[in-house]
Design a protein around this motif. Structure first.
Motif, PDB file in Angstrom:
ATOM      1  N   ALA A 217      26.686  45.352  41.099  1.00 53.91           N
ATOM      2  CA  ALA A 217      26.607  45.987  42.355  1.00 53.91           C
ATOM      3  C   ALA A 217      25.578  44.780  43.011  1.00 53.91           C
ATOM      4  N   LEU A 218      25.768  43.205  41.712  1.00 51.53           N
ATOM      5  CA  LEU A 218      24.790  42.159  43.112  1.00 51.53           C
ATOM      6  C   LEU A 218      26.765  41.144  43.267  1.00 51.53           C
ATOM      7  N   ASP A 219      27.847  41.448  42.430  1.00 55.31           N
ATOM      8  CA  ASP A 219      29.368  41.281  42.707  1.00 55.31           C
ATOM      9  C   ASP A 219      28.168  38.965  42.065  1.00 55.31           C
ATOM     10  N   TRP A 220      28.058  39.479  40.566  1.00 57.69           N
ATOM     11  CA  TRP A 220      27.171  38.882  39.896  1.00 57.69           C
ATOM     12  C   TRP A 220      28.135  38.135  38.982  1.00 57.69           C
ATOM     13  N   GLU A 221      28.586  39.022  38.409  1.00 59.34           N
ATOM     14  CA  GLU A 221      29.262  39.468  37.326  1.00 59.34           C
ATOM     15  C   GLU A 221      30.471  38.052  36.434  1.00 59.34           C
ATOM     16  N   ASP A 222      31.717  38.238  35.311  1.00 57.35           N
ATOM     17  CA  ASP A 222      32.845  38.080  35.727  1.00 57.35           C
ATOM     18  C   ASP A 222      33.357  38.384  36.464  1.00 57.35           C
ATOM     19  N   CYS A 223      35.112  37.440  36.452  1.00 60.79           N
ATOM     20  CA  CYS A 223      35.912  37.464  37.626  1.00 60.79           C
ATOM     21  C   CYS A 223      37.749  37.272  36.960  1.00 60.79           C
ATOM     22  N   SER A 224      37.980  38.091  36.050  1.00 60.11           N
ATOM     23  CA  SER A 224      38.964  38.003  35.690  1.00 60.11           C
ATOM     24  C   SER A 224      41.001  37.589  36.645  1.00 60.11           C
ATOM     25  N   TRP A 225      41.636  37.663  36.102  1.00 59.33           N
ATOM     26  CA  TRP A 225      42.847  37.829  37.008  1.00 59.33           C
ATOM     27  C   TRP A 225      42.992  38.626  37.314  1.00 59.33           C
ATOM     28  N   THR A 226      42.272  39.692  36.624  1.00 61.15           N
ATOM     29  CA  THR A 226      42.608  41.511  37.513  1.00 61.15           C
ATOM     30  C   THR A 226      41.101  42.072  38.016  1.00 61.15           C
ATOM     31  N   GLY A 227      40.339  41.831  38.007  1.00 64.41           N
ATOM     32  CA  GLY A 227      38.970  42.281  37.930  1.00 64.41           C
ATOM     33  C   GLY A 227      37.663  41.976  37.521  1.00 64.41           C
TER      34      GLY A 227
ATOM     35  N   MET B  94      34.048  36.226  44.057  1.00 67.60           N
ATOM     36  CA  MET B  94      34.805  34.749  43.507  1.00 67.60           C
ATOM     37  C   MET B  94      35.436  33.917  44.445  1.00 67.60           C
ATOM     38  N   TRP B  95      35.402  33.779  45.468  1.00 62.71           N
ATOM     39  CA  TRP B  95      36.251  33.438  46.812  1.00 62.71           C
ATOM     40  C   TRP B  95      34.940  32.498  47.352  1.00 62.71           C
ATOM     41  N   ILE B  96      33.588  32.764  47.336  1.00 62.59           N
ATOM     42  CA  ILE B  96      32.790  32.064  48.040  1.00 62.59           C
ATOM     43  C   ILE B  96      32.011  31.066  46.684  1.00 62.59           C
ATOM     44  N   GLN B  97      32.059  31.333  45.668  1.00 58.48           N
ATOM     45  CA  GLN B  97      31.448  30.571  44.685  1.00 58.48           C
ATOM     46  C   GLN B  97      32.100  28.653  44.655  1.00 58.48           C
TER      47      GLN B  97
END
Length: 472
Positions: free
Chosen positions: A101-111, A286-289
């Motif tokens: 919900a907060l877009d705060w978890e992980d990000c792999s190559w695919t999601g 992810m691309w705002i980190q």
């Protein structure tokens, strides 16, 4: 009459290999650093789920979790933000939605595999009274198998932006595998569970990107729910439902115009893709980190206040991430995907959390006024499909943030990657510090420290139901 397979179609049985890997993997087989990484991925995911407490999406997710799985007084699994219990299916749906919900978890190559892997593993391990070591083993099995299946169906180089980008399609395997492992399925049953996963894999769609609707977060819940049911269906028994990744018209050929089936078993058990997963340091896309990390550094190192800032330049800009509207933002997701909005939130409130994207903030005049002064630089635009391809090769966009002040001073810093990138991973203490911030809306005082300590040492836990009890 069955299908006739030509000699040139005979190859390694990918489904069987992945199924045996899942069924046979033992805690002791996993390198220590991989077990450690999986543990802290899990801790962060629970933390970002707890961070949603009090938000509309959390309330709705709990209601839907109870609707899909009922409310139970004994057994079942915990809904993270309330501590009440539902069935495993209801908890998987609810907590997976919260995890994204907060877009705060992980990000792999695919999601975002953790948004299903961790809630499903947590729910099944709790309900089945599995140990912390069982929990970690299921998480690692899921990361290794999910990532390889997902890579087999990725769009090829130079594919049109977003077309066929179905991260909440192959997400179902992030639900199937941990459930299959923790329910104790044998290799043949895991094979069948993968078949149900392929059957229940949705057609790639982009309605959430077109509408910028928060419905996107629920998609992770749906895939987790279906993943649990797929595994249980296989456990209860089915016949003639084998080798979904190997039939002549196999899964990847339905999903992708130019599949990469060699990825199914590439370096399996040798190259641990769990270690190549990115963990977000901030509640944003992810691309705002990296822009957030750079801005945070500049503000802290130079003691820059909001009233000092004349302009912020982010260079190069990222496609679809520089969106700004003077009238405000229509949804939490639209705000999470906006560099101007998220940087303005950081400047005005240095403690990250759901407070950044509260519905009352989306049209806040102070945030919007500051966001209006955040612009992209003059370098060529970054496009996300190529960024993801580069991420798979170990590279990350090199970003420069420049803060111009009214006094005429300029402060600038450049970075490739950010804290939480596989090459710049957080330390155990940094994970625990972030967890304290994330979980604060749900947990307080001694309870917060107890949960943090238990999750940071979860391999010592003999029964995962104890974690659920602490969340009550």
């Amino acid at each position: 009459m069955g299908f006739r397979v030509n000699a040139d179609q005979i190859k390694t049985n990918y489904t069987d290999t992945l199924s045996r890997f899942t069924a046979d993997l033992k805690y002791e087989d996993i390198p220590a650093e991989v077990r450690e990484r999986a543990k802290f991925i899990a801790m962060q995911t629970v933390g970002v789920g707890l961070a949603t407490k009090g938000t509309p999406i959390a309330d709705r997710s709990v209601a839907l979790g109870k609707f899909t799985g009922g409310a139970v007084s004994e057994g079942g699994a915990t809904l993270w933000t309330t501590g009440c219990k539902s069935s495993v299916v209801g908890a998987a749906f609810c907590n997976s939605t919260l995890a994204d919900a907060l877009d705060w978890e992980d990000c792999s190559w695919t999601g975002h595999p953790s948004a299903s892997i961790i809630p499903v593993a947590f729910a099944v391990a709790e309900a089945e009274h599995k140990s912390g070591k069982d929990y970690i083993t299921a998480i690692v099995a899921a990361y290794e198998v999910y990532q390889r299946i997902a890579m087999a169906v990725q769009p090829p180089e130079n594919w049109p932006n977003y077309k066929g980008w179905g991260l909440t399609s192959w997400q179902i395997f992030a639900g199937v595998i941990p459930a299959a492992k923790l329910y104790g399925l044998n290799a043949e049953q895991v094979n069948q569970a993968i078949g149900f996963g392929a059957t229940n894999c949705t057609i790639p769609g982009q309605l959430h990107h077109i509408t910028m609707s928060d419905a996107y977060h629920y998609e992770h819940g749906y895939r987790s729910m279906d993943g649990v049911v797929s595994a249980m269906n296989a456990k209860l028994g089915i016949s003639n439902y084998m080798d979904a990744l190997d039939d002549p018209w196999s899964f990847e050929n339905h999903m992708c115009v130019s599949p990469f089936p060699e990825w199914y078993t590439k370096d399996l058990g040798k190259r641990w893709l769990t270690m190549e997963t990115l963990l977000k340091h901030w509640p944003a896309n992810m691309w705002i980190q990296t822009p957030l990390e750079l801005t945070d550094r500049l503000l802290t190192e130079h003691d820059i206040k909001k009233d000092d800032i004349a302009e912020i330049i982010v260079d190069p800009p990222t496609y679809l991430r520089m969106y700004y509207s003077p009238d405000g933002y229509s949804s939490m997701m639209q705000a999470q995907f906006s560099i101007p909005y998220m940087l303005a939130c950081l400047i005005l409130d240095h403690t990250p959390g759901a407070n950044w994207c509260d519905e009352t903030k989306l049209k806040d005049s102070e945030i919007l006024a500051l966001a209006a002064e955040i612009h992209g630089g003059n370098s060529d635009m970054l496009y996300m499909p190529q960024c993801f391809k580069n991420f798979q090769k170990g590279r990350h966009p090199v970003i420069t943030v420049t803060i111009k002040t009214f006094s005429g001073k300029e402060y600038s810093e450049t970075m490739e990657g950010h804290l939480g990138h596989p090459r710049m991973m957080m330390t155990p203490e940094q994970f625990k510090d972030r967890f304290r911030i994330q979980a604060a809306p749900t947990l307080r005082g001694d309870k917060l420290e107890q949960v943090a300590d238990l999750l940071a040492n979860v391999e010592r836990c003999d029964d995962m139901a104890k974690v659920g009890e602490l969340l009550r």
